[in-house]
Motif scaffolding. Structure first.
Motif, PDB file in Angstrom:
ATOM      1  N   GLY A 202     -50.766  22.761 -19.847  1.00 53.81           N
ATOM      2  CA  GLY A 202     -51.731  23.807 -19.368  1.00 53.81           C
ATOM      3  C   GLY A 202     -53.257  24.194 -19.280  1.00 53.81           C
ATOM      4  O   GLY A 202     -53.714  24.619 -19.077  1.00 53.81           O
ATOM      5  N   ARG A 203     -53.137  22.847 -20.195  1.00 56.33           N
ATOM      6  CA  ARG A 203     -54.788  22.989 -20.464  1.00 56.33           C
ATOM      7  C   ARG A 203     -55.296  21.582 -19.285  1.00 56.33           C
ATOM      8  O   ARG A 203     -56.534  20.708 -19.440  1.00 56.33           O
ATOM      9  CB  ARG A 203     -55.009  22.318 -21.739  1.00 56.33           C
ATOM     10  N   LEU A 204     -54.195  20.661 -18.403  1.00 56.66           N
ATOM     11  CA  LEU A 204     -54.669  19.553 -18.038  1.00 56.66           C
ATOM     12  C   LEU A 204     -54.891  19.697 -15.887  1.00 56.66           C
ATOM     13  O   LEU A 204     -54.626  20.101 -15.883  1.00 56.66           O
ATOM     14  CB  LEU A 204     -53.228  18.320 -18.385  1.00 56.66           C
ATOM     15  N   MET A 205     -55.199  19.387 -15.906  1.00 51.56           N
ATOM     16  CA  MET A 205     -56.056  18.954 -14.702  1.00 51.56           C
ATOM     17  C   MET A 205     -56.501  17.106 -14.499  1.00 51.56           C
ATOM     18  O   MET A 205     -57.069  16.533 -14.937  1.00 51.56           O
ATOM     19  CB  MET A 205     -56.775  19.528 -13.844  1.00 51.56           C
ATOM     20  N   ILE A 206     -56.644  16.656 -13.278  1.00 53.31           N
ATOM     21  CA  ILE A 206     -57.023  15.549 -12.922  1.00 53.31           C
ATOM     22  C   ILE A 206     -57.129  15.065 -12.220  1.00 53.31           C
ATOM     23  O   ILE A 206     -57.830  16.125 -10.832  1.00 53.31           O
ATOM     24  CB  ILE A 206     -55.547  14.484 -12.006  1.00 53.31           C
ATOM     25  N   GLU A 207     -58.727  13.984 -11.623  1.00 49.87           N
ATOM     26  CA  GLU A 207     -59.132  14.172 -10.669  1.00 49.87           C
ATOM     27  C   GLU A 207     -60.014  12.375 -10.202  1.00 49.87           C
ATOM     28  O   GLU A 207     -59.600  11.691 -11.095  1.00 49.87           O
ATOM     29  CB  GLU A 207     -60.564  14.725 -11.446  1.00 49.87           C
ATOM     30  N   THR A 208     -60.383  12.068  -9.624  1.00 46.48           N
ATOM     31  CA  THR A 208     -60.512  10.331  -9.278  1.00 46.48           C
ATOM     32  C   THR A 208     -62.159  10.423  -9.778  1.00 46.48           C
ATOM     33  O   THR A 208     -62.252   9.168 -10.397  1.00 46.48           O
ATOM     34  CB  THR A 208     -60.695  10.515  -8.236  1.00 46.48           C
ATOM     35  N   HIS A 246     -42.097  13.105 -16.195  1.00 45.65           N
ATOM     36  CA  HIS A 246     -42.371  12.780 -14.175  1.00 45.65           C
ATOM     37  C   HIS A 246     -43.052  13.962 -13.400  1.00 45.65           C
ATOM     38  O   HIS A 246     -43.905  14.238 -13.566  1.00 45.65           O
ATOM     39  CB  HIS A 246     -40.642  14.100 -14.199  1.00 45.65           C
ATOM     40  N   PRO A 247     -43.871  12.184 -12.595  1.00 48.83           N
ATOM     41  CA  PRO A 247     -44.607  12.182 -12.092  1.00 48.83           C
ATOM     42  C   PRO A 247     -44.654  14.012 -11.071  1.00 48.83           C
ATOM     43  O   PRO A 247     -46.333  14.647 -11.323  1.00 48.83           O
ATOM     44  CB  PRO A 247     -44.619  11.527 -10.622  1.00 48.83           C
ATOM     45  N   GLN A 248     -43.483  14.231 -10.853  1.00 49.20           N
ATOM     46  CA  GLN A 248     -43.634  15.647  -9.863  1.00 49.20           C
ATOM     47  C   GLN A 248     -44.006  17.142 -10.973  1.00 49.20           C
ATOM     48  O   GLN A 248     -44.314  17.816 -10.228  1.00 49.20           O
ATOM     49  CB  GLN A 248     -42.027  15.882  -9.404  1.00 49.20           C
ATOM     50  N   SER A 249     -43.172  16.903 -11.912  1.00 56.22           N
ATOM     51  CA  SER A 249     -43.652  18.735 -13.009  1.00 56.22           C
ATOM     52  C   SER A 249     -45.406  18.152 -13.111  1.00 56.22           C
ATOM     53  O   SER A 249     -46.012  19.304 -13.731  1.00 56.22           O
ATOM     54  CB  SER A 249     -42.346  17.919 -14.651  1.00 56.22           C
ATOM     55  N   LEU A 250     -45.752  16.795 -13.565  1.00 57.54           N
ATOM     56  CA  LEU A 250     -47.594  16.966 -14.053  1.00 57.54           C
ATOM     57  C   LEU A 250     -47.885  17.400 -12.803  1.00 57.54           C
ATOM     58  O   LEU A 250     -48.454  17.454 -12.794  1.00 57.54           O
ATOM     59  CB  LEU A 250     -47.120  15.472 -14.608  1.00 57.54           C
ATOM     60  N   ALA A 251     -47.021  16.903 -11.500  1.00 57.71           N
ATOM     61  CA  ALA A 251     -48.095  17.434 -10.180  1.00 57.71           C
ATOM     62  C   ALA A 251     -48.222  18.975 -10.043  1.00 57.71           C
ATOM     63  O   ALA A 251     -49.151  19.162 -10.478  1.00 57.71           O
ATOM     64  CB  ALA A 251     -47.262  16.820  -9.259  1.00 57.71           C
ATOM     65  N   GLU A 252     -46.951  19.758 -10.556  1.00 60.57           N
ATOM     66  CA  GLU A 252     -46.821  20.376 -10.479  1.00 60.57           C
ATOM     67  C   GLU A 252     -47.728  21.796 -11.547  1.00 60.57           C
ATOM     68  O   GLU A 252     -48.275  22.856 -11.029  1.00 60.57           O
ATOM     69  CB  GLU A 252     -45.653  20.934 -10.210  1.00 60.57           C
ATOM     70  N   ALA A 253     -47.980  21.233 -12.755  1.00 59.92           N
ATOM     71  CA  ALA A 253     -48.479  21.752 -14.256  1.00 59.92           C
ATOM     72  C   ALA A 253     -50.098  21.352 -13.891  1.00 59.92           C
ATOM     73  O   ALA A 253     -50.708  22.926 -13.881  1.00 59.92           O
ATOM     74  CB  ALA A 253     -48.728  21.381 -15.090  1.00 59.92           C
ATOM     75  N   THR A 254     -50.332  20.606 -13.339  1.00 58.82           N
ATOM     76  CA  THR A 254     -52.457  20.058 -12.855  1.00 58.82           C
ATOM     77  C   THR A 254     -52.205  21.617 -12.067  1.00 58.82           C
ATOM     78  O   THR A 254     -53.268  21.514 -11.428  1.00 58.82           O
ATOM     79  CB  THR A 254     -52.270  18.627 -12.969  1.00 58.82           C
ATOM     80  N   THR A 255     -51.595  20.885 -10.452  1.00 53.99           N
ATOM     81  CA  THR A 255     -51.692  21.846  -9.921  1.00 53.99           C
ATOM     82  C   THR A 255     -51.962  23.158  -9.896  1.00 53.99           C
ATOM     83  O   THR A 255     -52.839  24.120  -9.616  1.00 53.99           O
ATOM     84  CB  THR A 255     -50.834  21.605  -8.697  1.00 53.99           C
ATOM     85  N   ARG A 256     -51.181  23.349 -10.441  1.00 48.94           N
ATOM     86  CA  ARG A 256     -51.483  25.602 -10.801  1.00 48.94           C
ATOM     87  C   ARG A 256     -52.804  25.825 -12.167  1.00 48.94           C
ATOM     88  O   ARG A 256     -52.720  26.748 -11.248  1.00 48.94           O
ATOM     89  CB  ARG A 256     -50.269  25.996 -11.767  1.00 48.94           C
ATOM     90  N   ASN A 257     -52.773  24.686 -12.585  1.00 50.79           N
ATOM     91  CA  ASN A 257     -53.727  25.123 -14.027  1.00 50.79           C
ATOM     92  C   ASN A 257     -55.198  24.672 -12.492  1.00 50.79           C
ATOM     93  O   ASN A 257     -55.552  25.831 -12.741  1.00 50.79           O
ATOM     94  CB  ASN A 257     -53.977  24.088 -15.206  1.00 50.79           C
ATOM     95  N   ALA A 258     -55.234  23.890 -11.829  1.00 53.83           N
ATOM     96  CA  ALA A 258     -56.500  23.778 -10.808  1.00 53.83           C
ATOM     97  C   ALA A 258     -56.837  24.928 -10.359  1.00 53.83           C
ATOM     98  O   ALA A 258     -57.690  25.849  -9.985  1.00 53.83           O
ATOM     99  CB  ALA A 258     -56.745  22.755  -9.680  1.00 53.83           C
ATOM    100  N   ARG A 259     -55.633  25.696  -9.385  1.00 53.07           N
ATOM    101  CA  ARG A 259     -55.904  26.599  -8.665  1.00 53.07           C
ATOM    102  C   ARG A 259     -56.315  27.913 -10.126  1.00 53.07           C
ATOM    103  O   ARG A 259     -56.920  28.637  -9.038  1.00 53.07           O
ATOM    104  CB  ARG A 259     -54.332  27.608  -8.102  1.00 53.07           C
ATOM    105  N   ALA A 260     -55.397  27.961 -10.569  1.00 48.86           N
ATOM    106  CA  ALA A 260     -55.831  29.710 -11.724  1.00 48.86           C
ATOM    107  C   ALA A 260     -57.367  29.131 -12.094  1.00 48.86           C
ATOM    108  O   ALA A 260     -57.748  30.414 -12.082  1.00 48.86           O
ATOM    109  CB  ALA A 260     -54.174  29.103 -13.065  1.00 48.86           C
ATOM    110  N   PHE A 261     -57.540  27.664 -12.711  1.00 44.70           N
ATOM    111  CA  PHE A 261     -58.698  27.490 -13.305  1.00 44.70           C
ATOM    112  C   PHE A 261     -59.709  27.763 -12.242  1.00 44.70           C
ATOM    113  O   PHE A 261     -60.759  28.473 -12.566  1.00 44.70           O
ATOM    114  CB  PHE A 261     -59.004  26.160 -13.771  1.00 44.70           C
ATOM    115  N   PHE A 262     -60.051  27.037 -10.991  1.00 46.04           N
ATOM    116  CA  PHE A 262     -60.831  27.043 -10.254  1.00 46.04           C
ATOM    117  C   PHE A 262     -60.680  28.735  -9.175  1.00 46.04           C
ATOM    118  O   PHE A 262     -61.663  28.780  -8.538  1.00 46.04           O
ATOM    119  CB  PHE A 262     -61.114  26.322  -9.290  1.00 46.04           C
ATOM    120  N   ARG A 263     -60.045  29.909  -9.376  1.00 45.16           N
ATOM    121  CA  ARG A 263     -59.259  30.605  -8.460  1.00 45.16           C
ATOM    122  C   ARG A 263     -59.012  30.812  -7.276  1.00 45.16           C
ATOM    123  O   ARG A 263     -59.820  31.249  -6.279  1.00 45.16           O
ATOM    124  CB  ARG A 263     -60.324  31.492  -9.145  1.00 45.16           C
ATOM    125  N   LEU A 264     -58.685  29.493  -6.498  1.00 46.43           N
ATOM    126  CA  LEU A 264     -58.847  28.921  -5.406  1.00 46.43           C
ATOM    127  C   LEU A 264     -58.005  29.759  -4.943  1.00 46.43           C
ATOM    128  O   LEU A 264     -56.317  30.165  -5.416  1.00 46.43           O
ATOM    129  CB  LEU A 264     -58.390  27.601  -5.431  1.00 46.43           C
TER     130      LEU A 264
END
Ligand SMILES: [Zn+2]
Length: 264
Positions: A202-208, A246-264
């Motif tokens: 719940g604390r993790l996000m990804i970026e380039t 699994h990449p899919q579960s990590l994708a879902e978690a990081t996307t959910r976190n980013a949307r909540a964090f930045f209120r997208l």
């Protein structure tokens, strides 16, 4: 498998290396599943340009407003007013990039600290999330942030490259952690692999951090030195492998976190 939706929480798309093909780069990112991107503002002009770009791609691109520690010596009352003004725009979803960088020391350390503290005040006043950079300055960074942490909203330490104890200190301060292609770098990123699993999902996000930090383990290799948001799935894959996830579960978690964090 459902198509993955990813969010690049840090890309410098206003960088001049994108001047000739910016729209193509953004479209290629969408095709690769990177559905939303946060354009980093790292200076007064850069933050303005980031907002202008975000406004051209509503709901897909967003921006931050801030002054990077490298540019801290430029920080003055005009900059402060501008960042405050930008923070009122709906497309500006965080204050920063600010923080401390004692690795390059492009700006004197005392000015880095004062520009950081002034932007902390803007983050507090606006209530916006806070996007932070720290390199080789962990102790000062923690000392300053701790003083104000209770008054701040959500905080992310972007492009985390530190040690395991430093990670735990950031987590203890209730920070989110942004992971870049640094973990794909066999020269500098290896130390991080063993504790990537310790970051709560719940604390993790990804970026380039495009155009910087092109993943070094990318295969096939690209001719260009430029990193692009469309390469985010590669970082996701490397991070998922480090975490035995699994990449899919990590994708879902990081996307959910980013949307909540930045209120997208
Ligand atoms: Zn940074």
């Amino acid at each position: 498998m459902r198509a993955m939706e990813l969010i690049d929480i840090g890309c410098n798309l206003t960088h001049d290396s994108f001047d000739n093909d910016r729209d193509t780069v953004i479209e290629a990112a969408h095709e690769a599943g990177v559905v939303q991107m946060i354009i980093t503002g790292a200076s007064a002009e850069g933050s303005l340009a980031a907002l202008e770009l975000a406004q051209k791609w509503p709901q897909q691109l967003f921006s931050t407003a801030g002054v990077h520690p490298h540019r801290a010596s430029e920080y003055n009352s005009d900059t402060d007013s501008l960042i405050r003004e930008l923070s009122e725009n709906d497309a500006v979803v965080a204050i920063g990039e600010t923080g401390l960088d004692y690795f390059r020391d492009f700006s004197p350390r005392n000015l880095q600290r004062s520009s950081f503290e002034q932007q902390i005040q803007i983050a507090i006043d606006s209530g916006l999330p806070f996007f932070l950079h720290q390199r080789d300055a962990h102790d000062d960074f923690v000392a300053i942030l701790k003083e104000y942490r209770d008054k701040l909203n959500a905080v992310v330490v972007h492009c985390f490259t530190g040690s395991k104890p430093e990670l735990y200190e950031c987590l203890d301060m209730d920070c989110h952690i942004g992971i870049t292609g640094w973990i794909c770098d066999e020269r500098r990123g290896t130390h991080m692999k063993e504790f990537m699993q310790d970051i709560p999902s719940g604390r993790l996000m990804i970026e380039t951090d495009s155009p910087y930090l092109k993943p070094r383990n990318l295969r096939p290799k690209l001719k260009s030195h430029r990193n692009e948001p469309r390469l985010l799935p590669w970082i996701l894959g490397t991070l998922a492998a480090c975490r035995n996830e699994h990449p899919q579960s990590l994708a879902e978690a990081t996307t959910r976190n980013a949307r909540a964090f930045f209120r997208l």
